[in-house]
Enzyme design. Structure first.
Site, PDB file in Angstrom:
ATOM      1  N   HIS A 206       0.986  -1.247   0.086  1.00 20.62           N
ATOM      2  CA  HIS A 206       0.113  -0.028  -0.185  1.00 20.62           C
ATOM      3  C   HIS A 206       0.886   1.312   0.046  1.00 20.62           C
ATOM      4  O   HIS A 206       0.416   2.464  -0.151  1.00 20.62           O
ATOM      5  CB  HIS A 206      -1.159   0.035   1.096  1.00 20.62           C
TER       6      HIS A 206
HETATM    7  N1  UDP Z   1      -3.818  -4.655   8.886  1.00 19.35           N
HETATM    8  C1  UDP Z   1      -5.040  -5.217   9.194  1.00 19.35           C
HETATM    9  N2  UDP Z   1      -6.038  -5.532   8.002  1.00 19.35           N
HETATM   10  C2  UDP Z   1      -5.414  -5.690   6.793  1.00 19.35           C
HETATM   11  C3  UDP Z   1      -4.032  -5.129   6.271  1.00 19.35           C
HETATM   12  C4  UDP Z   1      -3.381  -4.619   7.667  1.00 19.35           C
HETATM   13  O1  UDP Z   1      -5.634  -4.984  10.221  1.00 19.35           O
HETATM   14  O2  UDP Z   1      -6.001  -6.023   5.986  1.00 19.35           O
HETATM   15  C5  UDP Z   1      -3.063  -4.414   9.986  1.00 19.35           C
HETATM   16  C6  UDP Z   1      -1.799  -4.668  10.255  1.00 19.35           C
HETATM   17  O3  UDP Z   1      -1.892  -5.834  11.030  1.00 19.35           O
HETATM   18  C7  UDP Z   1      -1.168  -3.804  11.093  1.00 19.35           C
HETATM   19  C8  UDP Z   1      -1.660  -2.529  10.412  1.00 19.35           C
HETATM   20  O4  UDP Z   1      -3.018  -2.957   9.916  1.00 19.35           O
HETATM   21  O5  UDP Z   1      -1.232  -3.815  12.282  1.00 19.35           O
HETATM   22  C9  UDP Z   1      -0.765  -1.831   9.473  1.00 19.35           C
HETATM   23  O6  UDP Z   1      -1.173  -0.919   8.883  1.00 19.35           O
HETATM   24  P1  UDP Z   1      -0.860  -0.432   7.522  1.00 19.35           P
HETATM   25  O7  UDP Z   1      -0.079  -1.425   6.851  1.00 19.35           O
HETATM   26  O8  UDP Z   1      -1.984   0.261   6.624  1.00 19.35           O
HETATM   27  O9  UDP Z   1       0.178   0.930   7.841  1.00 19.35           O
HETATM   28  P2  UDP Z   1       1.672   1.189   8.195  1.00 19.35           P
HETATM   29  O10 UDP Z   1       2.139   0.120   9.269  1.00 19.35           O
HETATM   30  O11 UDP Z   1       2.511   0.687   6.977  1.00 19.35           O
HETATM   31  O12 UDP Z   1       1.646   2.231   8.615  1.00 19.35           O
END
Ligand code: UDP
Length: 357
Positions: A206
């Site tokens: 993403h």
């Molecule tokens: N996550 C979730 N469902 C999904 C994809 C990700 O609950 O379908 C959770 C994942 O386990 C993590 C968080 O969302 O705790 C990560 O979010 P994201 O990847 O959007 O953001 P980043 O961590 O890169 O800022």
């Protein structure tokens, strides 16, 4: 009674807030949540508030789907108005999203102490919006909770120990969340039955650096398609990635599903063979649940995972993805080392906040 305004807006912030909100409730802190609206689909927002029992937001700003500057600016304006009415003892922000920076700026401009949870992380790649948000938020925060010793070192290198601020190595609230919700997931999630495959790789994509360049995204999709021929690849697709894929490419061969709630996500991580991701949070969770991780980025803010051989950076290079898979499928690692604290970060953070305010 201390009053704290918490600003959240993006999926990973809901997960972090869930742990600290529970501590605030236990300790009698009056916490009001502002939801900026940055993530607004039911499966990117409401599901987390429901299943993680996060207090209902006192304010919902409904700001989303805008360019970075417009989004951050509108959030700033609305949060400022709320802070003028609510007059909290502090503003609390998490991570590195536009909602983080907007909340921190609104607090700083009104001389309200700003608390940053997940401070000190750096990739030193200022072309990524998350890095801009991290650096600026840290600089205007008064109380900084670092999840790792690397993060504390980063702040020291930038001269933060010369500033009149409080810096703590608290450990990571996401580690707390993985333990707390890990047990619930086992009881409540039926995702494994729904996806219908037993042995699989879990992947997420993403980040703007991957989704906004057609060539980069094409390489990643091609890599996952090839890996899927060896072992099924399951991808809960972020809405932005789904939209871009629909505009630019034929559908991938691997298994795509809608974004899932946290309990389902935990089960997918627990039962996967390995994780492939460009997410910050998912990299760590792979480690918490004992999985190696192939990181679809050139840098990571969670560098200790790479240095200790749990993860590897492959960018969008298809050959490197396949090589990493080969290496990790033969490797066993001891995931018990506590790189992110021992699961008590949220209790420590809540206590320190009350002591300081
Ligand atoms: N996550 C979730 N469902 C999904 C994809 C990700 O609950 O379908 C959770 C994942 O386990 C993590 C968080 O969302 O705790 C990560 O979010 P994201 O990847 O959007 O953001 P980043 O961590 O890169 O800022």
């Amino acid at each position: 009674m201390k009053k704290i305004v918490t600003v959240v807006g993006a999926r990973p912030q809901f997960i972090k807030a869930a742990m600290l909100s529970r501590q605030f409730k236990l300790l009698g802190v009056n916490e009001l949540i502002i939801h900026t609206g940055q993530h607004f689909d039911a499966n990117m927002s409401a599901i987390f508030f429901d299943e993680m029992e996060i207090p209902k937001p006192a304010y919902h700003l409904d700001i989303h789907s805008l360019p970075h500057g417009a989004m951050t600016g509108r959030m700033l304006e609305k949060i400022e108005k709320i802070l003028q009415i609510e007059k909290p003892d502090a503003v609390l922000v998490y991570g590195d999203a536009n909602s983080t920076l907007a909340g921190a700026m609104a607090g700083a401009k009104l001389n309200i102490p700003v608390i940053h949870v997940e401070a000190g992380l750096r990739t030193n790649n200022m072309s990524a919006p998350e890095e801009v948000n991290r650096v600026l938020t840290d600089r205007i925060s008064n109380i900084l909770f670092c999840p790792t010793t690397t993060a504390v070192d980063n702040l020291e290198k930038e001269g933060f120990n010369q500033l009149p601020v409080h810096i703590f190595n608290s450990g990571d609230v996401m580690k707390d969340a993985s333990l707390y919700y890990g047990e619930k997931a086992q009881l409540k999630s039926d995702i494994l039955r729904r996806i219908g495959v037993k042995k699989f790789i879990l992947a997420t994509i993403h980040r703007q650096e991957n989704t906004d360049s057609p060539e980069t995204l094409r390489n990643i999709i091609a890599g996952l398609n090839e890996i899927h021929k060896q072992i099924p690849v399951v991808v809960p697709l972020h809405p932005r990635t789904r939209q871009i894929l629909a505009q630019q490419y034929s559908l991938p061969n691997f298994i795509t599903i809608d974004p899932v709630g946290y309990l389902d996500m935990i089960m997918l991580m627990k039962k996967s063979e390995l994780v492939i991701t460009d997410s910050g949070g998912v990299q760590k969770e792979a480690f918490f649940f004992g999985k190696h991780c192939i990181i679809l980025r050139e840098q990571t803010e969670w560098i200790e995972l790479v240095e200790n051989g749990f993860s590897t950076l492959v960018g969008s290079n298809k050959e490197k993805m396949k090589e990493a898979l080969e290496v990790f499928s033969r490797k066993t690692s001891d995931f018990s080392v506590e790189l992110f604290g021992n699961g008590s970060a949220s209790a420590m953070i809540a206590k320190e906040i009350i002591n300081i305010l």
